[in-house]
Design a protein around this motif. Sequence first.
Motif, PDB file in Angstrom:
ATOM      1  N   ASP A  31      -2.959 -12.972  -1.587  1.00  0.00           N
ATOM      2  CA  ASP A  31      -1.620 -13.011  -2.480  1.00  0.00           C
ATOM      3  C   ASP A  31      -1.183 -14.112  -1.609  1.00  0.00           C
ATOM      4  O   ASP A  31      -0.381 -13.529  -0.966  1.00  0.00           O
ATOM      5  CB  ASP A  31      -1.246 -11.628  -2.397  1.00  0.00           C
ATOM      6  N   ALA A  32      -0.671 -14.904  -1.891  1.00  0.00           N
ATOM      7  CA  ALA A  32       0.026 -16.151  -1.037  1.00  0.00           C
ATOM      8  C   ALA A  32       0.048 -16.452  -0.564  1.00  0.00           C
ATOM      9  O   ALA A  32       0.057 -16.724   0.519  1.00  0.00           O
ATOM     10  CB  ALA A  32       1.943 -15.535  -1.755  1.00  0.00           C
ATOM     11  N   GLY A  33      -1.660 -16.077  -0.892  1.00  0.00           N
ATOM     12  CA  GLY A  33      -2.444 -16.720   0.805  1.00  0.00           C
ATOM     13  C   GLY A  33      -1.607 -16.222   2.116  1.00  0.00           C
ATOM     14  O   GLY A  33      -2.596 -16.649   3.020  1.00  0.00           O
ATOM     15  N   ILE A  34      -1.745 -15.047   1.396  1.00  0.00           N
ATOM     16  CA  ILE A  34      -1.494 -13.537   2.538  1.00  0.00           C
ATOM     17  C   ILE A  34      -2.501 -13.021   2.767  1.00  0.00           C
ATOM     18  O   ILE A  34      -2.237 -12.268   0.969  1.00  0.00           O
ATOM     19  CB  ILE A  34      -0.145 -13.485   3.085  1.00  0.00           C
ATOM     20  N   PRO A  35      -3.742 -12.574   3.878  1.00  0.00           N
ATOM     21  CA  PRO A  35      -4.559 -11.128   3.204  1.00  0.00           C
ATOM     22  C   PRO A  35      -3.461  -9.968   3.257  1.00  0.00           C
ATOM     23  O   PRO A  35      -2.560  -9.567   3.533  1.00  0.00           O
ATOM     24  CB  PRO A  35      -4.886 -11.618   4.231  1.00  0.00           C
ATOM     25  N   HIS A  36      -4.516  -8.938   2.129  1.00  0.00           N
ATOM     26  CA  HIS A  36      -3.265  -8.261   1.425  1.00  0.00           C
ATOM     27  C   HIS A  36      -4.836  -7.287   1.461  1.00  0.00           C
ATOM     28  O   HIS A  36      -5.597  -7.572   0.938  1.00  0.00           O
ATOM     29  CB  HIS A  36      -3.123  -7.792  -0.029  1.00  0.00           C
ATOM     30  N   VAL A  37      -4.389  -5.674   1.123  1.00  0.00           N
ATOM     31  CA  VAL A  37      -5.244  -4.427   0.643  1.00  0.00           C
ATOM     32  C   VAL A  37      -4.792  -3.617  -0.003  1.00  0.00           C
ATOM     33  O   VAL A  37      -2.829  -3.882  -0.144  1.00  0.00           O
ATOM     34  CB  VAL A  37      -6.079  -3.461   1.761  1.00  0.00           C
ATOM     35  N   THR A  38      -5.041  -3.724  -1.292  1.00  0.00           N
ATOM     36  CA  THR A  38      -4.041  -2.201  -1.757  1.00  0.00           C
ATOM     37  C   THR A  38      -4.385  -0.971  -1.626  1.00  0.00           C
ATOM     38  O   THR A  38      -5.519  -0.228  -1.257  1.00  0.00           O
ATOM     39  CB  THR A  38      -5.136  -1.811  -2.828  1.00  0.00           C
ATOM     40  N   MET A  39      -2.927   0.014  -1.291  1.00  0.00           N
ATOM     41  CA  MET A  39      -3.347   1.314  -1.145  1.00  0.00           C
ATOM     42  C   MET A  39      -2.601   2.168  -1.836  1.00  0.00           C
ATOM     43  O   MET A  39      -1.712   1.809  -2.532  1.00  0.00           O
ATOM     44  CB  MET A  39      -2.521   1.166   0.052  1.00  0.00           C
ATOM     45  N   VAL A  40      -3.124   3.403  -2.002  1.00  0.00           N
ATOM     46  CA  VAL A  40      -2.404   4.515  -2.820  1.00  0.00           C
ATOM     47  C   VAL A  40      -2.092   5.924  -1.946  1.00  0.00           C
ATOM     48  O   VAL A  40      -2.306   6.072  -0.902  1.00  0.00           O
ATOM     49  CB  VAL A  40      -3.571   5.231  -3.560  1.00  0.00           C
ATOM     50  N   LYS A  41      -1.607   6.250  -2.290  1.00  0.00           N
ATOM     51  CA  LYS A  41      -0.254   7.474  -1.879  1.00  0.00           C
ATOM     52  C   LYS A  41      -0.355   8.901  -2.935  1.00  0.00           C
ATOM     53  O   LYS A  41       0.384   8.306  -4.290  1.00  0.00           O
ATOM     54  CB  LYS A  41       0.675   7.700  -0.979  1.00  0.00           C
ATOM     55  N   THR A  42      -0.846  10.046  -3.195  1.00  0.00           N
ATOM     56  CA  THR A  42      -0.215  11.296  -4.692  1.00  0.00           C
ATOM     57  C   THR A  42       0.746  11.739  -3.862  1.00  0.00           C
ATOM     58  O   THR A  42       0.676  12.128  -2.613  1.00  0.00           O
ATOM     59  CB  THR A  42      -1.150  12.187  -3.801  1.00  0.00           C
ATOM     60  N   ILE A  43       1.573  11.256  -4.505  1.00  0.00           N
ATOM     61  CA  ILE A  43       3.186  12.306  -4.340  1.00  0.00           C
ATOM     62  C   ILE A  43       3.360  13.607  -5.024  1.00  0.00           C
ATOM     63  O   ILE A  43       3.266  14.299  -5.835  1.00  0.00           O
ATOM     64  CB  ILE A  43       4.398  11.184  -3.954  1.00  0.00           C
ATOM     65  N   HIS A  44       4.122  14.444  -4.624  1.00  0.00           N
ATOM     66  CA  HIS A  44       4.510  15.972  -5.382  1.00  0.00           C
ATOM     67  C   HIS A  44       5.908  14.958  -6.213  1.00  0.00           C
ATOM     68  O   HIS A  44       6.782  15.406  -5.801  1.00  0.00           O
ATOM     69  CB  HIS A  44       5.085  16.712  -4.586  1.00  0.00           C
ATOM     70  N   MET A  45       5.246  15.047  -7.618  1.00  0.00           N
ATOM     71  CA  MET A  45       6.376  15.245  -8.567  1.00  0.00           C
ATOM     72  C   MET A  45       7.572  16.015  -8.692  1.00  0.00           C
ATOM     73  O   MET A  45       7.485  17.449  -8.832  1.00  0.00           O
ATOM     74  CB  MET A  45       5.988  14.869  -9.985  1.00  0.00           C
ATOM     75  N   ARG A  46       8.233  15.657  -8.483  1.00  0.00           N
ATOM     76  CA  ARG A  46       9.586  16.710  -9.255  1.00  0.00           C
ATOM     77  C   ARG A  46      10.695  16.857 -10.264  1.00  0.00           C
ATOM     78  O   ARG A  46      10.447  14.986 -10.539  1.00  0.00           O
ATOM     79  CB  ARG A  46      10.724  16.027  -7.947  1.00  0.00           C
ATOM     80  N   SER A  47      10.852  17.366 -11.193  1.00  0.00           N
ATOM     81  CA  SER A  47      11.162  17.090 -12.030  1.00  0.00           C
ATOM     82  C   SER A  47      12.830  17.456 -11.803  1.00  0.00           C
ATOM     83  O   SER A  47      13.927  17.565 -10.895  1.00  0.00           O
ATOM     84  CB  SER A  47      11.477  18.757 -12.904  1.00  0.00           C
TER      85      SER A  47
END
Length: 143
Positions: free
Chosen positions: A127-143
């Motif tokens: 991305d823009a010539g720079i090595p990247h990885v996609t990362m995810v996280k589950t978060i606790h949803m607050r109302s």
Amino acid sequence: MYVKRGQDEALWRDALFVRRAVFIDEQGVSEEEEIDAFEQQCVHFVVYDDEKPIAAGRFRTIDDVGKIERICVLPAYRGRGIGKLIMEAIEQYASQHVKKVKLNAQTHAEPFYKQLGYETVSDVFLDAGIPHVTMVKTIHMRS
């Protein structure tokens, strides 16, 4: 140090000050790639040292998933926990809107995000010539 968030012009300009220094000046990303069509849709986050912007990031929602983008800290302030501070602020905000967040991390920052509970879910890509990885996280949803 404190974090401000919002969508107003002054905060966005402060975020761009940091992003220009890090992504454009330091890493050589073009201004056309750095400043994109999503700027007005995002909630911007800026960390201040007194009145000086020293770190930035942004958040937007795509199909019920929060996308964290443009996380950066000025070189003189790195290694002081400021990246963690801005990520915690973004995640706290995100938890009011989504259950899952994702980001595209530069590969050198992958260990930092892993310490914050993110999991790598892609191969390396440029991305823009720079090595990247996609990362995810589950978060606790607050109302």
